[in-house]
Motif scaffolding. Sequence first.
Motif, PDB file in Angstrom:
ATOM      1  N   ASP A 148     -22.438  23.237  72.172  1.00 38.11           N
ATOM      2  CA  ASP A 148     -21.065  23.200  71.656  1.00 38.11           C
ATOM      3  C   ASP A 148     -20.724  24.463  70.879  1.00 38.11           C
ATOM      4  N   ARG A 149     -21.685  24.943  70.110  1.00 39.81           N
ATOM      5  CA  ARG A 149     -21.457  26.155  69.314  1.00 39.81           C
ATOM      6  C   ARG A 149     -21.327  27.400  70.190  1.00 39.81           C
ATOM      7  N   CYS A 150     -21.905  27.337  71.384  1.00 35.76           N
ATOM      8  CA  CYS A 150     -21.885  28.491  72.296  1.00 35.76           C
ATOM      9  C   CYS A 150     -20.856  28.334  73.404  1.00 35.76           C
ATOM     10  N   THR A 151     -20.020  27.315  73.289  1.00 36.91           N
ATOM     11  CA  THR A 151     -18.986  27.081  74.299  1.00 36.91           C
ATOM     12  C   THR A 151     -17.716  27.834  73.917  1.00 36.91           C
ATOM     13  N   GLU A 152     -17.202  28.566  74.865  1.00 35.11           N
ATOM     14  CA  GLU A 152     -15.988  29.360  74.657  1.00 35.11           C
ATOM     15  C   GLU A 152     -14.836  28.709  75.405  1.00 35.11           C
ATOM     16  N   GLY A 153     -13.723  28.545  74.725  1.00 34.41           N
ATOM     17  CA  GLY A 153     -12.561  27.881  75.318  1.00 34.41           C
ATOM     18  C   GLY A 153     -11.800  28.769  76.278  1.00 34.41           C
ATOM     19  N   ARG A 154     -10.732  28.238  76.812  1.00 33.42           N
ATOM     20  CA  ARG A 154      -9.879  28.983  77.719  1.00 33.42           C
ATOM     21  C   ARG A 154      -9.199  30.134  76.989  1.00 33.42           C
ATOM     22  N   PHE A 155      -8.954  31.210  77.704  1.00 29.94           N
ATOM     23  CA  PHE A 155      -8.261  32.359  77.132  1.00 29.94           C
ATOM     24  C   PHE A 155      -6.841  31.953  76.763  1.00 29.94           C
ATOM     25  N   LEU A 156      -6.503  32.155  75.491  1.00 31.74           N
ATOM     26  CA  LEU A 156      -5.203  31.761  74.940  1.00 31.74           C
ATOM     27  C   LEU A 156      -4.922  30.271  75.114  1.00 31.74           C
ATOM     28  N   GLY A 157      -5.999  29.518  75.347  1.00 39.99           N
ATOM     29  CA  GLY A 157      -5.866  28.080  75.515  1.00 39.99           C
ATOM     30  C   GLY A 157      -5.273  27.653  76.840  1.00 39.99           C
ATOM     31  N   LEU A 158      -5.020  28.628  77.729  1.00 37.94           N
ATOM     32  CA  LEU A 158      -4.339  28.326  78.992  1.00 37.94           C
ATOM     33  C   LEU A 158      -5.089  28.786  80.232  1.00 37.94           C
ATOM     34  N   PHE A 159      -5.702  29.961  80.168  1.00 38.67           N
ATOM     35  CA  PHE A 159      -6.238  30.599  81.366  1.00 38.67           C
ATOM     36  C   PHE A 159      -7.750  30.419  81.485  1.00 38.67           C
ATOM     37  N   GLY A 160      -8.204  30.190  82.709  1.00 33.97           N
ATOM     38  CA  GLY A 160      -9.626  30.048  82.955  1.00 33.97           C
ATOM     39  C   GLY A 160     -10.146  28.671  82.592  1.00 33.97           C
ATOM     40  N   GLU A 161     -11.451  28.580  82.443  1.00 29.69           N
ATOM     41  CA  GLU A 161     -12.108  27.321  82.115  1.00 29.69           C
ATOM     42  C   GLU A 161     -13.027  27.513  80.913  1.00 29.69           C
ATOM     43  N   GLU A 162     -13.464  26.416  80.313  1.00 26.62           N
ATOM     44  CA  GLU A 162     -14.461  26.495  79.243  1.00 26.62           C
ATOM     45  C   GLU A 162     -15.783  26.983  79.845  1.00 26.62           C
ATOM     46  N   THR A 163     -16.478  27.821  79.093  1.00 26.04           N
ATOM     47  CA  THR A 163     -17.758  28.348  79.559  1.00 26.04           C
ATOM     48  C   THR A 163     -18.778  28.316  78.426  1.00 26.04           C
ATOM     49  N   VAL A 164     -20.046  28.350  78.807  1.00 28.23           N
ATOM     50  CA  VAL A 164     -21.147  28.352  77.840  1.00 28.23           C
ATOM     51  C   VAL A 164     -21.902  29.671  77.989  1.00 28.23           C
ATOM     52  N   ASN A 165     -22.096  30.375  76.871  1.00 25.19           N
ATOM     53  CA  ASN A 165     -22.822  31.643  76.901  1.00 25.19           C
ATOM     54  C   ASN A 165     -24.325  31.362  76.861  1.00 25.19           C
ATOM     55  N   VAL A 166     -24.998  31.640  77.961  1.00 18.47           N
ATOM     56  CA  VAL A 166     -26.416  31.299  78.121  1.00 18.47           C
ATOM     57  C   VAL A 166     -27.293  32.065  77.136  1.00 18.47           C
ATOM     58  N   LEU A 167     -27.041  33.347  76.951  1.00 18.61           N
ATOM     59  CA  LEU A 167     -27.865  34.150  76.043  1.00 18.61           C
ATOM     60  C   LEU A 167     -27.790  33.616  74.620  1.00 18.61           C
ATOM     61  N   LYS A 168     -26.593  33.261  74.157  1.00 21.04           N
ATOM     62  CA  LYS A 168     -26.451  32.729  72.799  1.00 21.04           C
ATOM     63  C   LYS A 168     -27.220  31.418  72.641  1.00 21.04           C
ATOM     64  N   VAL A 169     -27.123  30.542  73.648  1.00 14.45           N
ATOM     65  CA  VAL A 169     -27.870  29.283  73.596  1.00 14.45           C
ATOM     66  C   VAL A 169     -29.355  29.559  73.454  1.00 14.45           C
ATOM     67  N   ASN A 170     -29.884  30.465  74.267  1.00 16.28           N
ATOM     68  CA  ASN A 170     -31.318  30.734  74.245  1.00 16.28           C
ATOM     69  C   ASN A 170     -31.769  31.395  72.950  1.00 16.28           C
ATOM     70  N   LEU A 171     -30.933  32.249  72.384  1.00 19.90           N
ATOM     71  CA  LEU A 171     -31.284  32.852  71.098  1.00 19.90           C
ATOM     72  C   LEU A 171     -31.284  31.804  69.979  1.00 19.90           C
ATOM     73  N   MET A 172     -30.411  30.813  70.089  1.00 21.02           N
ATOM     74  CA  MET A 172     -30.421  29.717  69.111  1.00 21.02           C
ATOM     75  C   MET A 172     -31.647  28.831  69.321  1.00 21.02           C
ATOM     76  N   LEU A 173     -32.013  28.591  70.564  1.00 16.19           N
ATOM     77  CA  LEU A 173     -33.217  27.806  70.836  1.00 16.19           C
ATOM     78  C   LEU A 173     -34.463  28.479  70.279  1.00 16.19           C
ATOM     79  N   ASP A 174     -34.457  29.812  70.294  1.00 21.19           N
ATOM     80  CA  ASP A 174     -35.583  30.580  69.759  1.00 21.19           C
ATOM     81  C   ASP A 174     -35.516  30.752  68.254  1.00 21.19           C
ATOM     82  N   GLY A 175     -34.435  30.270  67.629  1.00 19.69           N
ATOM     83  CA  GLY A 175     -34.287  30.394  66.190  1.00 19.69           C
ATOM     84  C   GLY A 175     -33.841  31.767  65.740  1.00 19.69           C
ATOM     85  N   ILE A 176     -33.406  32.594  66.681  1.00 20.72           N
ATOM     86  CA  ILE A 176     -32.979  33.943  66.341  1.00 20.72           C
ATOM     87  C   ILE A 176     -31.554  33.940  65.816  1.00 20.72           C
TER      88      ILE A 176
END
Length: 201
Positions: free
Chosen positions: A171-199
Amino acid sequence: MNTLKKILPRAAVIFLIFTLLCGVVYTAVVTGAAQLIFPHQANGSIIEVDGKRYGSELLGQQYTDDAHMWGRIMNIDVSTYRDQDGKTLMYASPSNLSPASEEYGELVAERVEKLRAANPDEANTAVPVDLVTCSGSGLDPHISPAAAEYQVSRLARANQMTEDDIRAIIDRCTEGRFLGLFGEETVNVLKVNLMLDGILK
């Protein structure tokens, strides 16, 4: 001849003026504005913790172990280019295979098999399409929330965390739609993995 003598100096002056305007002034203004308004993005959106750089938020990194989230397929080549010191340079590119080709079907089937084996708790869940396809750039750092959710049970087990803990990180690494309208929600994989590693905290 007289006409040419008149035209050449004027052309040279115009050339110098536009070179200064477009090549120096414009570049300096745009670069300065970017550094002032969006310094993080202008410098590559680099994730840096305690002086150490771990990568860019905009470029995917390949993870294949159970303790980390997997991203999209990356077509990595380390055999073509070398720098001036002879070190191998890595680059990625999109796939040129037709979705209707037999080879493409075999690659997708192989990827599905790997995902099924790594995530046995999701045996009855369809594998999200972005986990078995390559992005246009070959370096997409994001996956869909569904693709992230597909990996929750494996990540919880491998990292000795609860599934709710993993979902909180996602949830913390999920990015919403651009301007709330364009595209889809996405999850940044690198950020998730750095959080899993405690970095990243």
